[in-house]
Design a protein around this motif. Structure first.
Motif, PDB file in Angstrom:
ATOM      1  N   GLN A 188      57.314  22.291 117.647  1.00 33.00           N
ATOM      2  CA  GLN A 188      57.718  22.945 119.026  1.00 33.00           C
ATOM      3  C   GLN A 188      58.742  22.464 119.701  1.00 33.00           C
ATOM      4  O   GLN A 188      59.580  22.982 120.036  1.00 33.00           O
ATOM      5  CB  GLN A 188      56.360  22.948 119.882  1.00 33.00           C
ATOM      6  CG  GLN A 188      56.547  23.480 121.246  1.00 33.00           C
ATOM      7  CD  GLN A 188      56.506  25.189 120.980  1.00 33.00           C
ATOM      8  OE1 GLN A 188      55.902  25.786 120.119  1.00 33.00           O
ATOM      9  NE2 GLN A 188      56.809  26.078 121.996  1.00 33.00           N
ATOM     10  N   ALA A 189      58.750  20.976 119.555  1.00 35.99           N
ATOM     11  CA  ALA A 189      59.937  20.404 120.377  1.00 35.99           C
ATOM     12  C   ALA A 189      61.033  20.718 119.767  1.00 35.99           C
ATOM     13  O   ALA A 189      62.195  20.823 120.151  1.00 35.99           O
ATOM     14  CB  ALA A 189      59.726  18.938 120.365  1.00 35.99           C
ATOM     15  N   VAL A 190      61.256  20.527 118.338  1.00 38.11           N
ATOM     16  CA  VAL A 190      62.403  20.888 117.756  1.00 38.11           C
ATOM     17  C   VAL A 190      62.997  22.414 117.644  1.00 38.11           C
ATOM     18  O   VAL A 190      64.127  22.715 117.906  1.00 38.11           O
ATOM     19  CB  VAL A 190      62.094  20.498 116.050  1.00 38.11           C
ATOM     20  CG1 VAL A 190      63.443  20.918 115.383  1.00 38.11           C
ATOM     21  CG2 VAL A 190      62.201  18.967 116.239  1.00 38.11           C
ATOM     22  N   ALA A 191      62.074  23.287 117.653  1.00 39.08           N
ATOM     23  CA  ALA A 191      62.385  24.624 117.890  1.00 39.08           C
ATOM     24  C   ALA A 191      62.894  24.860 119.337  1.00 39.08           C
ATOM     25  O   ALA A 191      63.789  25.527 119.503  1.00 39.08           O
ATOM     26  CB  ALA A 191      61.096  25.508 117.786  1.00 39.08           C
ATOM     27  N   LEU A 192      62.506  24.095 120.346  1.00 37.48           N
ATOM     28  CA  LEU A 192      63.057  24.300 121.643  1.00 37.48           C
ATOM     29  C   LEU A 192      64.510  23.683 121.629  1.00 37.48           C
ATOM     30  O   LEU A 192      65.506  24.447 122.171  1.00 37.48           O
ATOM     31  CB  LEU A 192      61.972  23.490 122.638  1.00 37.48           C
ATOM     32  CG  LEU A 192      61.156  24.269 123.124  1.00 37.48           C
ATOM     33  CD1 LEU A 192      60.076  23.260 124.005  1.00 37.48           C
ATOM     34  CD2 LEU A 192      61.402  25.390 124.170  1.00 37.48           C
ATOM     35  N   ASP A 249      56.630  28.867 129.713  1.00 38.25           N
ATOM     36  CA  ASP A 249      57.747  29.515 130.264  1.00 38.25           C
ATOM     37  C   ASP A 249      59.218  29.270 129.690  1.00 38.25           C
ATOM     38  O   ASP A 249      59.836  29.968 129.536  1.00 38.25           O
ATOM     39  CB  ASP A 249      57.777  29.421 131.985  1.00 38.25           C
ATOM     40  CG  ASP A 249      56.670  30.176 132.625  1.00 38.25           C
ATOM     41  OD1 ASP A 249      55.969  30.772 132.033  1.00 38.25           O
ATOM     42  OD2 ASP A 249      56.415  29.772 133.787  1.00 38.25           O
ATOM     43  N   ALA A 250      59.295  27.754 129.490  1.00 30.54           N
ATOM     44  CA  ALA A 250      60.551  27.460 128.863  1.00 30.54           C
ATOM     45  C   ALA A 250      60.578  27.812 127.415  1.00 30.54           C
ATOM     46  O   ALA A 250      61.732  28.289 127.171  1.00 30.54           O
ATOM     47  CB  ALA A 250      60.750  25.830 128.861  1.00 30.54           C
ATOM     48  N   ALA A 251      59.638  27.844 126.933  1.00 27.90           N
ATOM     49  CA  ALA A 251      59.709  28.351 125.489  1.00 27.90           C
ATOM     50  C   ALA A 251      59.900  29.925 125.364  1.00 27.90           C
ATOM     51  O   ALA A 251      61.053  30.365 124.765  1.00 27.90           O
ATOM     52  CB  ALA A 251      58.172  28.359 124.662  1.00 27.90           C
ATOM     53  N   ARG A 252      59.260  30.765 126.267  1.00 26.77           N
ATOM     54  CA  ARG A 252      59.590  31.945 126.434  1.00 26.77           C
ATOM     55  C   ARG A 252      61.270  32.321 126.635  1.00 26.77           C
ATOM     56  O   ARG A 252      61.924  33.079 126.107  1.00 26.77           O
ATOM     57  CB  ARG A 252      58.957  32.773 127.439  1.00 26.77           C
ATOM     58  CG  ARG A 252      57.294  32.739 126.855  1.00 26.77           C
ATOM     59  CD  ARG A 252      56.487  33.789 127.865  1.00 26.77           C
ATOM     60  NE  ARG A 252      54.961  33.521 127.475  1.00 26.77           N
ATOM     61  CZ  ARG A 252      54.032  32.545 128.307  1.00 26.77           C
ATOM     62  NH1 ARG A 252      54.728  32.085 129.281  1.00 26.77           N
ATOM     63  NH2 ARG A 252      53.181  32.433 127.900  1.00 26.77           N
ATOM     64  N   GLU A 253      61.514  31.443 127.738  1.00 28.89           N
ATOM     65  CA  GLU A 253      63.051  31.517 128.219  1.00 28.89           C
ATOM     66  C   GLU A 253      64.031  31.599 126.850  1.00 28.89           C
ATOM     67  O   GLU A 253      64.967  31.973 126.743  1.00 28.89           O
ATOM     68  CB  GLU A 253      63.528  30.731 129.214  1.00 28.89           C
ATOM     69  CG  GLU A 253      63.292  31.190 130.542  1.00 28.89           C
ATOM     70  CD  GLU A 253      63.540  29.963 131.536  1.00 28.89           C
ATOM     71  OE1 GLU A 253      62.713  29.843 132.570  1.00 28.89           O
ATOM     72  OE2 GLU A 253      64.422  29.168 131.344  1.00 28.89           O
ATOM     73  N   GLN A 254      63.762  30.410 126.131  1.00 34.47           N
ATOM     74  CA  GLN A 254      64.462  30.048 125.001  1.00 34.47           C
ATOM     75  C   GLN A 254      64.381  30.839 123.769  1.00 34.47           C
ATOM     76  O   GLN A 254      64.823  30.606 122.578  1.00 34.47           O
ATOM     77  CB  GLN A 254      64.252  28.450 124.663  1.00 34.47           C
ATOM     78  CG  GLN A 254      64.658  27.685 125.519  1.00 34.47           C
ATOM     79  CD  GLN A 254      65.999  27.493 126.214  1.00 34.47           C
ATOM     80  OE1 GLN A 254      66.454  27.814 127.261  1.00 34.47           O
ATOM     81  NE2 GLN A 254      66.877  27.516 125.154  1.00 34.47           N
ATOM     82  N   GLY A 255      63.333  31.829 123.785  1.00 39.54           N
ATOM     83  CA  GLY A 255      63.037  32.540 122.581  1.00 39.54           C
ATOM     84  C   GLY A 255      62.284  31.942 121.808  1.00 39.54           C
ATOM     85  O   GLY A 255      62.311  32.050 120.410  1.00 39.54           O
ATOM     86  N   THR A 258      55.119  30.727 121.300  1.00 44.37           N
ATOM     87  CA  THR A 258      54.215  29.757 122.223  1.00 44.37           C
ATOM     88  C   THR A 258      52.739  29.593 121.468  1.00 44.37           C
ATOM     89  O   THR A 258      51.690  29.156 122.063  1.00 44.37           O
ATOM     90  CB  THR A 258      53.978  30.629 123.635  1.00 44.37           C
ATOM     91  OG1 THR A 258      53.361  31.712 123.444  1.00 44.37           O
ATOM     92  CG2 THR A 258      55.096  30.309 124.377  1.00 44.37           C
ATOM     93  N   GLU A 259      52.539  29.970 120.308  1.00 43.85           N
ATOM     94  CA  GLU A 259      51.262  30.163 119.555  1.00 43.85           C
ATOM     95  C   GLU A 259      50.700  28.960 119.430  1.00 43.85           C
ATOM     96  O   GLU A 259      49.496  28.636 119.685  1.00 43.85           O
ATOM     97  CB  GLU A 259      51.353  31.347 118.420  1.00 43.85           C
ATOM     98  CG  GLU A 259      52.199  30.689 117.422  1.00 43.85           C
ATOM     99  CD  GLU A 259      53.502  31.308 117.342  1.00 43.85           C
ATOM    100  OE1 GLU A 259      54.122  31.173 118.386  1.00 43.85           O
ATOM    101  OE2 GLU A 259      53.967  31.814 116.321  1.00 43.85           O
ATOM    102  N   LEU A 260      51.339  27.922 119.262  1.00 47.48           N
ATOM    103  CA  LEU A 260      50.867  26.547 119.229  1.00 47.48           C
ATOM    104  C   LEU A 260      50.517  25.766 120.349  1.00 47.48           C
ATOM    105  O   LEU A 260      49.803  24.834 120.534  1.00 47.48           O
ATOM    106  CB  LEU A 260      52.078  25.624 118.617  1.00 47.48           C
ATOM    107  CG  LEU A 260      52.300  25.645 117.088  1.00 47.48           C
ATOM    108  CD1 LEU A 260      53.552  24.865 116.742  1.00 47.48           C
ATOM    109  CD2 LEU A 260      51.035  25.224 116.152  1.00 47.48           C
ATOM    110  N   MET A 261      50.911  26.556 121.470  1.00 41.01           N
ATOM    111  CA  MET A 261      50.833  25.835 122.692  1.00 41.01           C
ATOM    112  C   MET A 261      49.786  26.514 123.609  1.00 41.01           C
ATOM    113  O   MET A 261      49.232  25.797 124.580  1.00 41.01           O
ATOM    114  CB  MET A 261      52.141  25.738 123.523  1.00 41.01           C
ATOM    115  CG  MET A 261      53.392  25.272 122.837  1.00 41.01           C
ATOM    116  SD  MET A 261      53.215  23.543 122.564  1.00 41.01           S
ATOM    117  CE  MET A 261      53.531  22.841 124.149  1.00 41.01           C
ATOM    118  N   GLU A 262      49.555  27.858 123.410  1.00 48.02           N
ATOM    119  CA  GLU A 262      48.714  28.412 124.347  1.00 48.02           C
ATOM    120  C   GLU A 262      47.325  27.845 124.459  1.00 48.02           C
ATOM    121  O   GLU A 262      46.600  27.626 125.305  1.00 48.02           O
ATOM    122  CB  GLU A 262      48.543  29.898 123.818  1.00 48.02           C
ATOM    123  CG  GLU A 262      49.796  30.801 124.033  1.00 48.02           C
ATOM    124  CD  GLU A 262      50.127  31.239 125.331  1.00 48.02           C
ATOM    125  OE1 GLU A 262      49.296  30.743 126.329  1.00 48.02           O
ATOM    126  OE2 GLU A 262      50.968  31.917 125.518  1.00 48.02           O
TER     127      GLU A 262
END
Ligand code: FVH
Length: 293
Positions: A188-192, A249-255, A258-262
Motif C-alpha cells: 500500500q505504501a509503495v502504491a501510494l 481518503d488519500a489512497a482514493r485521491e491518488q487513485g 483501499t481493499e487492503l486498508m478497509e
C-alpha cells in the motif's frame, strides 16, 4: 544406518520446497528416497544420488522417516491414503501448510494406520533450507520428534512446540498472518508513493526504518494483551481511528485501491464504538476474538 552413518529419509512432494528439503538431506549424506506426481521434478535430485520411487508406498518403504511437503491438505490425503498400510511402524512428518484442525485430523488418521505423526511449519523459503536462517516448527509425538531430530536438523533449526499436533500449524499460520500484514502495508505504501512516481527502491529504506521502529513496540503491546491493561501511552484509539480515515481518503485521491486498508478501519471503528477509544491499539486483539455485532 548406512555407509554414510546417516539414517535414510524419504521426501514426498518435490515442488520448490520439497526439492530444497531433499537437497538438504542429500547434502548431509542421508540416503534419500523421493517421489513426486510429476516424475521429471526428481531428475536433478536423482543426478545427486536420490533414489526415485515409482509410487508413494515404495518411497515410504525405503525409510523409517517420511517427510511430506505437498501443496495442501487435500494433496496429502490423496497421495498418502493409497499408501496407508506402508506407514505402519514408521514416522510421518508433514511439512505441508495447513490449519491446526487439518493437522489434528491427519494425526488421528496416521495413528489409525499405526504410524507416529509429527506436524510441521516451515518458517523459511526454499533457498534458506539447510542454512542458518531456517526454522522449522514441529508438534505432535515427542518420541518421534526426538528419534528423528538429528535427521530433521539437516533442514534448519528445529523447535518442538508440544504434543498437540495442531500447534505447529497454529504458530505457522499466525506467523504468516503477521508476514502478510507487513507485506500488505508495504505494498500500500509503495502504491501510494509510486502514484507520484517515487521509485520504490528510493522509498523502501524509509519504510524499513519506520517498520523497524514500530516493531520495537510489539513487546509492550504483547504485555498489554496478556495483562488486559490497555491504557494508552500517547496514541489513543479514537485519535488513530480519526487519522486512519486520511489513509483511505488519500489512497482514493491518488487513485490507489483501499481493499487492503478497509478492514482495519472497520475494526478501529468497532473498537471506538465498543468504548475503547481512550485505550491503546492492543485492545484490538480482544475485539478480533469476538465476531462483529
Ligand atoms: N515455497 C515457499 O516459499 C513456502 C515456504 C513455507 C512452506 N510452504 C509450503 O510448502 C508446501 C509446498 O510448497 P512448494 O513451494 O513446494 O509448492 P509447489 O512448488 O507449488 O509444489 C507443490 C507440490 O505439491 C504437489 N501436488 C499438488 N497437488 C497435488 C495432487 N493433487 N497430488 C499429488 N501431488 C500434488 C506438486 O506435484 P507436481 O505438480 O509437481 O506434480 C508439488 O510436488 C506448501 O504447503 C506451501 O504452503 C512453501
Amino acid at each position: 544406518m548406512t555407509d554414510s552413518g546417516r539414517p535414510p529419509v524419504t521426501v514426498i512432494g518435490l515442488g520448490d520446497m520439497g526439492r530444497a528439503l531433499a537437497g538438504a538431506f542429500l547434502d548431509r549424506g542421508h540416503p534419500t528416497a523421493v517421489w513426486n506426481r510429476t516424475a521429471s521434478r526428481a531428475d536433478a535430485l536423482a543426478a545427486r544420488g536420490a533414489t526415485v520411487a515409482a509410487t508413494p508406498a515404495e518411497a515410504i518403504a525405503a525409510s523409517p522417516l517420511t517427510v511430506v511437503c505437498l501443496l495442501d491438505d487435500g494433496a496429502v490425503r490423496k497421495v498418502l491414503e493409497p499408501a496407508a498400510a506402508t506407514l505402519r511402524g514408521r514416522t510421518l512428518v508433514n511439512l505441508t501448510n495447513g490449519t491446526p484442525g487439518q493437522a489434528r485430523e491427519t494425526a488421528a488418521w496416521a495413528a489409525g494406520q499405526g504410524a507416529e505423526y509429527v506436524d510441521g511449519g516451515i518458517m523459511a523459503v526454499p533457498p534458506m533450507i539447510g542454512g542458518p536462517g531456517a526454522l522449522v516448527l514441529y508438534s505432535g509425538s515427542p518420541a518421534a520428534f526426538t528419534g528423528h531430530e538429528a535427521t530433521l536438523g539437516a533442514l534448519g533449526a528445529a523447535r518442538h512446540l508440544g504434543t498437540d499436533p495442531g500447534l505447529a500449524a497454529l504458530y505457522d499460520v499466525a506467523l504468516l498472518s503477521a508476514m502478510y500484514g507487513m507485506f500488505g502495508g508495504f505494498f500500500q505504501a509503495v502504491a501510494l508513493t509510486r502514484s507520484e512516481k517515487v521509485p520504490a527502491a528510493e522509498f523502501t529504506p524509509m519504510v524499513a526504518a519506520w517498520l523497524g521502529a514500530m516493531m520495537e513496540s510489539l513487546p509492550a503491546l504483547a504485555e498489554a494483551v496478556d495483562s488486559g491493561d490497555h491504557s494508552a501511552t500517547g496514541s489513543n484509539l479514537r485519535m488513530q481511528a480519526a487519522a486512519y480515515v486520511n489513509l483511505l481518503d488519500a489512497a482514493r485521491e491518488q487513485g490507489v485501491g483501499t481493499e487492503l486498508m478497509e478492514p482495519m478501519r472497520a475494526l478501529l471503528d468497532r473498537a471506538v464504538a465498543a468504548g475503547h477509544g481512550d485505550g491503546d491499539l492492543s485492545s484490538l486483539v480482544d475485539l478480533l476474538r469476538t465476531a462483529p455485532a
